[in-house]
Design a protein around this motif. Structure first.
Motif, mmCIF file in Angstrom:
data_model
loop_
_atom_site.group_PDB
_atom_site.id
_atom_site.type_symbol
_atom_site.label_atom_id
_atom_site.label_comp_id
_atom_site.label_asym_id
_atom_site.label_seq_id
_atom_site.Cartn_x
_atom_site.Cartn_y
_atom_site.Cartn_z
ATOM 1 N N PHE A 77 63.795 43.783 21.432
ATOM 2 C CA PHE A 77 65.176 43.391 21.649
ATOM 3 C C PHE A 77 65.346 41.953 21.223
ATOM 4 O O PHE A 77 64.617 41.076 21.686
ATOM 5 N N LEU A 78 66.301 41.747 20.311
ATOM 6 C CA LEU A 78 66.612 40.390 19.873
ATOM 7 C C LEU A 78 67.716 39.850 20.762
ATOM 8 O O LEU A 78 68.862 40.264 20.685
ATOM 9 N N PHE A 79 67.328 38.972 21.633
ATOM 10 C CA PHE A 79 68.217 38.387 22.626
ATOM 11 C C PHE A 79 68.981 37.263 21.926
ATOM 12 O O PHE A 79 68.404 36.243 21.579
ATOM 13 N N LYS A 80 70.271 37.458 21.690
ATOM 14 C CA LYS A 80 71.002 36.492 20.887
ATOM 15 C C LYS A 80 71.891 35.563 21.719
ATOM 16 O O LYS A 80 72.086 34.408 21.366
ATOM 17 N N GLN A 81 72.465 36.106 22.786
ATOM 18 C CA GLN A 81 73.426 35.293 23.517
ATOM 19 C C GLN A 81 73.488 35.758 24.965
ATOM 20 O O GLN A 81 73.341 36.947 25.236
ATOM 21 N N ILE A 82 73.696 34.814 25.867
ATOM 22 C CA ILE A 82 73.901 35.170 27.263
ATOM 23 C C ILE A 82 75.307 34.718 27.653
ATOM 24 O O ILE A 82 75.742 33.625 27.292
ATOM 25 N N LEU A 83 76.022 35.604 28.333
ATOM 26 C CA LEU A 83 77.363 35.287 28.820
ATOM 27 C C LEU A 83 77.298 35.152 30.330
ATOM 28 O O LEU A 83 76.724 35.999 31.008
ATOM 29 N N ILE A 84 77.890 34.088 30.842
ATOM 30 C CA ILE A 84 77.837 33.845 32.283
ATOM 31 C C ILE A 84 79.206 33.393 32.773
ATOM 32 O O ILE A 84 79.845 32.550 32.138
ATOM 33 N N LYS A 142 73.812 30.579 23.137
ATOM 34 C CA LYS A 142 72.950 31.269 22.187
ATOM 35 C C LYS A 142 71.492 31.119 22.613
ATOM 36 O O LYS A 142 71.041 30.044 22.982
ATOM 37 N N TRP A 143 70.757 32.185 22.505
ATOM 38 C CA TRP A 143 69.377 32.166 22.973
ATOM 39 C C TRP A 143 68.574 33.086 22.073
ATOM 40 O O TRP A 143 68.125 34.149 22.478
ATOM 41 N N ASN A 144 68.394 32.701 20.851
ATOM 42 C CA ASN A 144 67.784 33.575 19.845
ATOM 43 C C ASN A 144 66.296 33.734 20.107
ATOM 44 O O ASN A 144 65.484 32.904 19.728
ATOM 45 N N THR A 145 65.954 34.826 20.756
ATOM 46 C CA THR A 145 64.553 35.095 21.072
ATOM 47 C C THR A 145 64.296 36.581 20.914
ATOM 48 O O THR A 145 65.091 37.411 21.345
ATOM 49 N N LEU A 146 63.168 36.903 20.286
ATOM 50 C CA LEU A 146 62.809 38.306 20.097
ATOM 51 C C LEU A 146 61.790 38.694 21.154
ATOM 52 O O LEU A 146 60.750 38.061 21.275
ATOM 53 N N PHE A 147 62.094 39.731 21.931
ATOM 54 C CA PHE A 147 61.201 40.187 22.986
ATOM 55 C C PHE A 147 60.681 41.580 22.660
ATOM 56 O O PHE A 147 61.470 42.470 22.345
ATOM 57 N N PRO A 148 59.384 41.817 22.789
ATOM 58 C CA PRO A 148 58.945 43.218 22.805
ATOM 59 C C PRO A 148 59.534 43.891 24.037
ATOM 60 O O PRO A 148 59.783 43.236 25.053
ATOM 61 N N ASN A 149 59.754 45.178 23.947
ATOM 62 C CA ASN A 149 60.386 45.882 25.053
ATOM 63 C C ASN A 149 59.390 46.078 26.191
ATOM 64 O O ASN A 149 58.430 46.831 26.077
ATOM 65 N N VAL A 168 77.818 35.286 40.520
ATOM 66 C CA VAL A 168 77.749 35.023 39.089
ATOM 67 C C VAL A 168 77.793 36.363 38.364
ATOM 68 O O VAL A 168 77.276 37.366 38.850
ATOM 69 N N ASP A 169 78.473 36.394 37.239
ATOM 70 C CA ASP A 169 78.508 37.587 36.391
ATOM 71 C C ASP A 169 77.699 37.279 35.143
ATOM 72 O O ASP A 169 77.833 36.198 34.564
ATOM 73 N N ILE A 170 76.873 38.248 34.736
ATOM 74 C CA ILE A 170 75.982 37.989 33.596
ATOM 75 C C ILE A 170 75.958 39.183 32.655
ATOM 76 O O ILE A 170 75.955 40.336 33.103
ATOM 77 N N ALA A 171 75.932 38.902 31.363
ATOM 78 C CA ALA A 171 75.681 39.930 30.353
ATOM 79 C C ALA A 171 74.862 39.299 29.225
ATOM 80 O O ALA A 171 74.945 38.094 28.980
ATOM 81 N N ILE A 172 74.077 40.141 28.576
ATOM 82 C CA ILE A 172 73.232 39.688 27.465
ATOM 83 C C ILE A 172 73.688 40.405 26.198
ATOM 84 O O ILE A 172 73.894 41.617 26.213
ATOM 85 N N ILE A 173 73.823 39.665 25.123
ATOM 86 C CA ILE A 173 74.206 40.260 23.834
ATOM 87 C C ILE A 173 73.037 40.135 22.879
ATOM 88 O O ILE A 173 72.381 39.097 22.821
ATOM 89 N N GLY A 174 72.771 41.201 22.160
ATOM 90 C CA GLY A 174 71.684 41.127 21.187
ATOM 91 C C GLY A 174 71.615 42.392 20.365
ATOM 92 O O GLY A 174 72.588 43.136 20.246
ATOM 93 N N ARG A 175 70.462 42.628 19.770
ATOM 94 C CA ARG A 175 70.260 43.810 18.944
ATOM 95 C C ARG A 175 68.970 44.492 19.367
ATOM 96 O O ARG A 175 67.949 43.838 19.577
ATOM 97 N N ALA A 176 69.058 45.785 19.489
ATOM 98 C CA ALA A 176 67.870 46.571 19.823
ATOM 99 C C ALA A 176 67.208 47.029 18.537
ATOM 100 O O ALA A 176 67.871 47.538 17.642
ATOM 101 N N MET A 177 65.934 46.846 18.417
ATOM 102 C CA MET A 177 65.188 47.287 17.225
ATOM 103 C C MET A 177 64.593 48.651 17.548
ATOM 104 O O MET A 177 63.711 48.766 18.396
ATOM 105 N N VAL A 178 65.100 49.660 16.875
ATOM 106 C CA VAL A 178 64.781 51.033 17.251
ATOM 107 C C VAL A 178 63.769 51.638 16.292
ATOM 108 O O VAL A 178 63.809 51.379 15.097
#
Lengths: 186, 178
Positions: A77-84, A142-149, A168-178
């Motif tokens: 999962f490419l963690f691109k952005q956190i919304l708070i 923005k928090w551009n970090t690639l995490f193994p699942n 607090v309300d939180i969501a994470i935006i990114g891309r899943a590598m499938v």
């Protein structure tokens, strides 16, 4: 609906059949590649205690851990952005709780120390705590970090002034590598 | 702009310009979803055949209406968001979020107004959201908005990005490519 003759967005381009074929092929491969890394918005599970606010986490006076599930079929999962979002403390217009958030994707903290969410999510001018003036700032970082699942992101959240209701309300935006074989039904 | 050193250099430059024209910046039709009290509504935004849509950003606006607890039957705006949304890519039945996402988190993250607490509104400002996804040709974007307020609320969505040609264009005079 097919593109009509002589009209539409691309019709003013003069090009040969070969140029069109080349671009069509390129665009199709772009689309097919995108199927392997779909855009995703991840959020904490819909807690029964907060049905009207699906991404809300009520804070406590001790550090609290929240788990955000990563899609099972994603290899990375490419963690691109956190919304708070956090509440306006209405007592004198104070800016709200001082939150500290750390995120563990690999059982290692990706921040050396906890960060005051107000500092990294709202660059720019801050409201004066001693006045009631409202201030507008945005919790998108923005928090551009690639995490193994590893199944979940574990967020540790701490920060409650003990006198006012805080959440607090939180969501994470990114891309899943499938995995290519698992594209359908992701 | 510096002059070209050769005809070939100029031809290459023209070729690059022509390629850029295959990526047409565009706004999709705005999508308005009116959601009754304590209900949800689903709307679909169609993607044209012959073109994929590379979404780059999304802007959202929404209303924050509620029944006045001090004066039941009267609608007021208390600045508290009670809408949540889920997106789905219809071309492959792909859900783009793990669950409902609060609209103020997508559209105006930052400080929110607390439900049930009086005081001045937090003056939320709407910002564009990064939304990097290619929606397939002939597909669509399904937007499902749920409203937990006791009065009707409205949300509007506008995607911006560019179209990717996926079908030959027929020449005007019929002597074309198809």
């Amino acid at each position: 609906m097919d593109l009509p003759n002589g009209k539409g967005q691309f019709a003013n381009i003069e090009q040969t059949a070969e140029q069109q074929d080349k671009m069509i092929s390129l665009h199709r491969s772009m689309y097919e590649r995108s199927l392997l890394n779909p855009f995703q918005i991840l959020a904490p599970p819909n807690l029964d205690t907060q049905p009207n606010f699906p991404n809300r986490i009520v804070l406590t006076q001790s550090p609290q851990q929240v788990y955000i599930e990563v899609p099972r079929k994603a290899l990375y999962f490419l963690f691109k952005q956190i919304l708070i979002s956090w509440p306006k403390n209405l007592a004198g217009g104070l800016p709200g709780p001082q939150l500290e958030i750390t995120i563990d994707g690999l059982d290692k903290k990706h921040q050396n120390s906890s960060i005051n969410v107000q500092n990294f999510t709202s660059p720019g001018t801050q409201p004066d705590p001693s006045t009631a003036s409202a201030s507008n700032y945005f919790g998108a970082y923005k928090w551009n970090t690639l995490f193994p699942n590893m199944g979940v992101f574990k967020l540790t959240i701490f920060g409650f002034d003990g006198t006012n209701p805080a959440h607090v309300d939180i969501a994470i935006i990114g891309r899943a590598m499938v995995d290519r074989k698992l594209v359908k039904g992701f | 702009m510096k002059p070209f050193n050769s005809d070939q250099e100029f031809a290459n430059y023209l070729g690059e310009l022509k390629q850029k024209q295959f990526y047409k910046w565009t706004f999709l039709n705005p999508l308005e979803v009116i959601v009754p009290a304590n209900d949800s509504r689903e709307r679909v935004l169609d993607i044209k055949s012959g073109q994929h849509f590379q979404a780059v950003g999304l802007t959202v606006s929404y209303s924050t209406l509620v029944d006045d607890p001090q004066n039941p039957g009267t609608t007021i705006d208390d600045g508290v968001n009670r809408l949540a949304v889920q997106f789905e890519d219809d071309s492959n039945q792909l859900r783009l979020s793990s669950g409902p996402i609060s609209l103020e988190l997508l559209a105006s993250p930052g400080r929110t107004l607390s439900d049930g607490i009086t005081g001045t509104a937090s003056n939320q400002l709407f910002i564009p959201l990064m939304f990097d996804h290619i929606f397939g040709a002939k597909g669509g974007i399904t937007v499902n908005v749920s409203n937990s307020s006791d009065v009707e609320n409205t949300a509007k969505f506008l995607w911006v990005g560019y179209n990717l040609l996926d079908q030959r264009i027929k020449a005007k005079n019929g002597n074309g490519f198809a």
